[in-house]
Design an enzyme around this catalytic site. Sequence first.
Site: not given
Length: 191
Positions: A7-8, A11, A68, A148-150, A177
């Site tokens: 991953t890059n 977070n 993912d 982060f994100g949603y 996750r």
Amino acid sequence: MTLCFATNNANKLAEISAMLGDQFALKTLQDIGCFEEIPETQDTIPGNSRQKAEHVWDHYRVNCFADDSGLEVDALNGAPGVHSAYYGGQPRSYEKNLNLLLTNLAGESNRSARFRTVITLVIDGQYSVFEGVAEGQILTEPRGDGGFGYDPVFLPDGYDQTFAEMSMDQKSAISHRGKAFEKLVVFLKNR
């Protein structure tokens, strides 16, 4: 054991490093000399996870894992799903993704959703898959400054705080996750 996390996303890297602890030496893509964009062209979350892990193994011969994740909203027939990262278009923007999600759910009473993570682990060419799911609801407006994100609009079932209102430790204990990585860590410790 040394593993590359394909991953890059800084977070995600911080979240997973905290979970793995000192027992594993975690390398980034840059640490192994991978500077290209890893393809994510599959139409499913498990497909993208495997594609990323295969890319690292095939090109660098480094033991690795790739994840993912996606947000699946019932009222949107599972969208944004595999397209969660770019739901609001290119370039990737958490704000655009969140705004489009809230716009598409305006007036919708069924706000059931789930975050799903699939991790593909490759050790010496042997593949293993781990999945984690967090069920919850999409709020009508964001709450919290973390995550982060949603995360600011996702209220996990049984809790009164969004993922963005929780500490990283709280979130990791119940997140999609976190659940998937817990299975990965148990597997690695029992090898």
